[in-house]
Design an enzyme around this catalytic site. Structure first.
Site, PDB file in Angstrom:
ATOM      1  CB  CYS A   1     -41.628 -19.444 -28.781  1.00 20.83           C
ATOM      2  SG  CYS A   1     -43.224 -20.210 -29.154  1.00 20.83           S
TER       3      CYS A   1
ATOM      4  CG  ASN B   1     -42.163 -17.068 -34.339  1.00 26.01           C
ATOM      5  OD1 ASN B   1     -43.005 -16.223 -34.055  1.00 26.01           O
ATOM      6  ND2 ASN B   1     -41.838 -18.054 -33.522  1.00 26.01           N
TER       7      ASN B   1
HETATM    8  P1  NAD Z   1     -39.843  -8.715 -30.233  1.00 28.10           P
HETATM    9  O1  NAD Z   1     -40.058  -8.698 -28.762  1.00 28.10           O
HETATM   10  O2  NAD Z   1     -38.670  -8.021 -30.783  1.00 28.10           O
HETATM   11  O3  NAD Z   1     -41.117  -8.090 -30.995  1.00 28.10           O
HETATM   12  C1  NAD Z   1     -42.410  -8.594 -30.788  1.00 28.10           C
HETATM   13  C2  NAD Z   1     -43.418  -7.522 -31.148  1.00 28.10           C
HETATM   14  O4  NAD Z   1     -43.321  -6.450 -30.220  1.00 28.10           O
HETATM   15  C3  NAD Z   1     -43.216  -6.909 -32.532  1.00 28.10           C
HETATM   16  O5  NAD Z   1     -44.477  -6.714 -33.128  1.00 28.10           O
HETATM   17  C4  NAD Z   1     -42.555  -5.590 -32.219  1.00 28.10           C
HETATM   18  O6  NAD Z   1     -42.770  -4.608 -33.205  1.00 28.10           O
HETATM   19  C5  NAD Z   1     -43.255  -5.224 -30.932  1.00 28.10           C
HETATM   20  N1  NAD Z   1     -42.561  -4.262 -30.075  1.00 28.10           N
HETATM   21  C6  NAD Z   1     -41.234  -3.983 -30.035  1.00 28.10           C
HETATM   22  N2  NAD Z   1     -40.995  -3.052 -29.074  1.00 28.10           N
HETATM   23  C7  NAD Z   1     -42.189  -2.765 -28.501  1.00 28.10           C
HETATM   24  C8  NAD Z   1     -42.595  -1.899 -27.434  1.00 28.10           C
HETATM   25  N3  NAD Z   1     -41.722  -1.145 -26.768  1.00 28.10           N
HETATM   26  N4  NAD Z   1     -43.900  -1.870 -27.095  1.00 28.10           N
HETATM   27  C9  NAD Z   1     -44.805  -2.650 -27.732  1.00 28.10           C
HETATM   28  N5  NAD Z   1     -44.483  -3.476 -28.756  1.00 28.10           N
HETATM   29  C10 NAD Z   1     -43.181  -3.542 -29.123  1.00 28.10           C
HETATM   30  O7  NAD Z   1     -39.850 -10.249 -30.638  1.00 28.10           O
HETATM   31  P2  NAD Z   1     -39.604 -10.892 -32.091  1.00 28.10           P
HETATM   32  O8  NAD Z   1     -38.153 -10.788 -32.413  1.00 28.10           O
HETATM   33  O9  NAD Z   1     -40.601 -10.369 -33.033  1.00 28.10           O
HETATM   34  O10 NAD Z   1     -40.004 -12.416 -31.817  1.00 28.10           O
HETATM   35  C11 NAD Z   1     -39.114 -13.358 -31.311  1.00 28.10           C
HETATM   36  C12 NAD Z   1     -39.433 -13.686 -29.871  1.00 28.10           C
HETATM   37  O11 NAD Z   1     -40.814 -14.038 -29.748  1.00 28.10           O
HETATM   38  C13 NAD Z   1     -38.654 -14.889 -29.376  1.00 28.10           C
HETATM   39  O12 NAD Z   1     -38.174 -14.651 -28.078  1.00 28.10           O
HETATM   40  C14 NAD Z   1     -39.705 -15.997 -29.356  1.00 28.10           C
HETATM   41  O13 NAD Z   1     -39.437 -17.040 -28.467  1.00 28.10           O
HETATM   42  C15 NAD Z   1     -40.928 -15.234 -28.982  1.00 28.10           C
HETATM   43  N6  NAD Z   1     -42.150 -15.955 -29.353  1.00 28.10           N
HETATM   44  C16 NAD Z   1     -42.916 -16.508 -28.355  1.00 28.10           C
HETATM   45  C17 NAD Z   1     -44.047 -17.252 -28.671  1.00 28.10           C
HETATM   46  C18 NAD Z   1     -44.900 -17.880 -27.586  1.00 28.10           C
HETATM   47  O14 NAD Z   1     -46.032 -18.257 -27.874  1.00 28.10           O
HETATM   48  N7  NAD Z   1     -44.419 -18.019 -26.362  1.00 28.10           N
HETATM   49  C19 NAD Z   1     -44.427 -17.417 -30.005  1.00 28.10           C
HETATM   50  C20 NAD Z   1     -43.638 -16.834 -31.001  1.00 28.10           C
HETATM   51  C21 NAD Z   1     -42.496 -16.101 -30.656  1.00 28.10           C
END
Ligand code: NAD
Length: 522
Positions: free
Chosen positions: A315, A184
């Site tokens: 988020c 995002n």
């Molecule tokens: P996601 O958890 O699906 O993916 C995040 C990242 O992790 C991606 O780069 C993905 O390729 C990687 N990934 C996936 N499986 C993995 C594994 N087994 N090991 C290591 N890396 C892995 O999340 P998303 O759909 O990309 O993002 C949405 C989520 O992120 C929402 O829940 C949102 O609230 C959260 N978010 C949090 C913040 C914050 O600062 N708190 C900021 C932005 C987004």
């Protein structure tokens, strides 16, 4: 130079807007980028994937068109990147903070010069409106500039011990940091992780989301132009398996992760296996409380800011809006009117306020939440529909009209408890302060919270009561770089931004200095 070629450029006069879709902005420039260069960045240059796990179609959200086919990096590529980082960090970690800061400072100036170019790229990658993408790049610039200054302030403590002996502490880098991001806020997430990591003497291997690979590589090129030695900031592309290789690599000293709770838990398990440092920035379902004495115009503005930036894919969004019963009808009427007026359409258009959802799959996930809420008895006050854009260029994108949902007196519906990550605001009425604090805190999440009131004592009382990493008083979703950001409960561990971040990217060494003969009792 960032070598992306704009294949199509369409110009359209705003006055051609169809009256029945007066808030739908039609295409100005959403053609498709054709990405012609490799998206991995290892040892100071773009490199092809050596061990491809799979081929991923990178989709432009606004149009649904494929921008490129990207190879997902395997263990060999991850290893190459970590090795490059490990080598580069040896010298980088020995520099003074001031020397490191000068390079970061120059990088922030260069990023500013490329702000528009990178913001456009971010729009292609994410589907968010250009106005927001410019702000995202600015937050990346701010972070690099801020930590360039912090670099020279790193210091320890001095302790006087008996008879002239003394001790001191040193803040030392961790080594190689793996930075894994969500889709995002790709440029912001990459910079918010890279800037403090580099400022404190670490090297970085960044893995952006497989959905948004473009701008982390652009950032890598800016760092090189700014004088950052090769190998200090690397990018490997891929999805979960690439991330898994990275978080299990024995030479990675720390993982800084932004994403969902489910993935965050897996990342933490990998880190636990090797006793590796980890910080987690995870999801939220944050409460925003509007008391009867608030400035209603500001509160409505705050609630809109808390819900509809980046198509609701934020988020920290305050998706649970609690409104005191004496102003409930007035506020909800204003919210619905303003929401119906949000300009929706081509994210490249200057007047667009809401663009495309990340992809079709995610849009259907959000629609699933809305449909199930309706079945549970929730009332949709506006929006919440998949919108087919009139402009043929945008037809392949997934667009959801911004939505307000009234769930009735119960807080137990799925839509009130789970993070949707879409443009959906829930409204609830409440009577008393005690009641609303209890309901606001009744969540597994604890990322952010907000309160609108003119009563200064109540504002601080409520802020102190919120089980959340942030509380906004009379505003929402602003992120000054000097203020720490992070979650309580399942929303995360650790903090980003502010001086406290230094603690999460360094380790503390204690040095004892004996000034006398050793007294030995043996
Ligand atoms: P996601 O958890 O699906 O993916 C995040 C990242 O992790 C991606 O780069 C993905 O390729 C990687 N990934 C996936 N499986 C993995 C594994 N087994 N090991 C290591 N890396 C892995 O999340 P998303 O759909 O990309 O993002 C949405 C989520 O992120 C929402 O829940 C949102 O609230 C959260 N978010 C949090 C913040 C914050 O600062 N708190 C900021 C932005 C987004």
């Amino acid at each position: 130079m960032l070598s992306f070629r704009l294949q199509q450029l369409r110009l359209l006069a705003c006055n051609s807007l169809n009256k029945s879709h007066r808030n739908i902005i039609r295409s100005v420039a959403s053609g498709t980028y054709n990405v012609t260069t490799p998206l991995n960045f290892i040892g100071g240059q773009r490199v092809e994937t050596e061990e491809s796990l799979s081929i991923i179609d990178v989709i432009e959200p606004a149009t649904g068109k494929v921008m490129c086919q990207m190879h997902e990096c395997g263990a060999t590529d991850v290893n190459n990147a970590v090795n490059a980082a490990k080598q580069a960090q040896l010298e980088w970690g020995k520099l003074s903070g001031f020397e490191r800061g000068k390079i970061l400072s120059k990088s922030s100036v260069l990023l500013k010069q490329k702000q528009e170019e990178i913001a456009r790229m971010e729009v292609y990658d994410t589907g968010k409106p250009i106005q927001e993408a410019r702000v995202d790049v600015q937050t990346a610039i701010d972070s690099i500039e801020y930590f360039s200054g912090i670099a020279s302030t790193l210091c320890g403590q001095h302790f006087s011990l008996p008879n002239g002996s003394f001790g001191y502490t040193r803040r030392e880098p961790l080594g190689v940091v793996a930075a894994i991001g969500a889709w995002n806020y790709p440029i912001q997430i990459a910079a918010w992780k890279a800037a403090p990591a580099l400022a404190t003497g670490n090297a970085v291997v960044c893995k952006p989301s497989q959905f948004t690979p473009l701008t982390a590589v652009a950032l890598a090129e800016v760092f090189i132009e700014g004088g950052l030695p090769s190998g200090l900031f690397n990018v490997v592309q891929g999805a979960g398996e690439t991330g898994n290789h990275l978080t299990r690599h024995p030479d990675v000293a720390k993982v800084t992760f932004t994403g969902s709770i489910e993935t965050g838990s897996k990342v933490m398990q990998n880190c636990a296996a090797d006793i590796r440092h980890v910080t987690l920035e995870l999801g939220g379902k944050s409460p925003l409380i509007l008391f009867g004495d608030c400035d209603i115009t500001n509160a409505v503005n705050g609630a809109l800011m808390a819900n509809f930036l980046s198509q609701g894919q934020v988020c920290s969004n305050g998706t649970r809006v609690f409104i005191q019963d004496d102003i409930y009808d007035e506020v909800v009427t204003m919210l619905v009117e303003r929401t119906l007026g949000i300009k929706h359409g081509d994210p490249h258009h200057e007047h667009t306020k809401m663009g495309a959802m990340m992809n079709e799959e995610h849009a259907h996930k959000v629609m699933g939440f809305i449909e199930r809420a309706k079945k549970e008895g929730a009332e949709v006050l506006c929006g919440g529909e998949l919108v087919q854009m009139e402009d043929p260029v945008l037809r392949g994108g997934s667009y959801i009209s911004p939505c307000i949902i009234k769930t009735g007196p119960s807080d137990s519906m799925e839509i009130s408890r789970e993070e949707l990550f879409g443009p959906v605001m829930n409204v609830y009425s409440f009577k008393t302060e005690d009641e609303v604090i209890r309901r606001a805190n009744d969540s597994k999440y604890g990322l952010a919270s907000g309160v609108f009131t003119k009563d200064i004592q109540r504002a601080h009382r409520v802020a102190a009561s919120m089980q959340a990493g942030s509380c906004y008083i009379n505003n929402y979703n602003i992120f000054p770089i000097e203020m720490p950001f992070g979650g309580y409960k399942k929303s995360g561990l650790g903090r980003e931004n502010g001086t406290v971040t230094v603690d999460y990217f360094t380790q503390l060494k204690t040095v004892y200095v004996e000034m006398n003969d050793v007294e030995c009792s043996l």
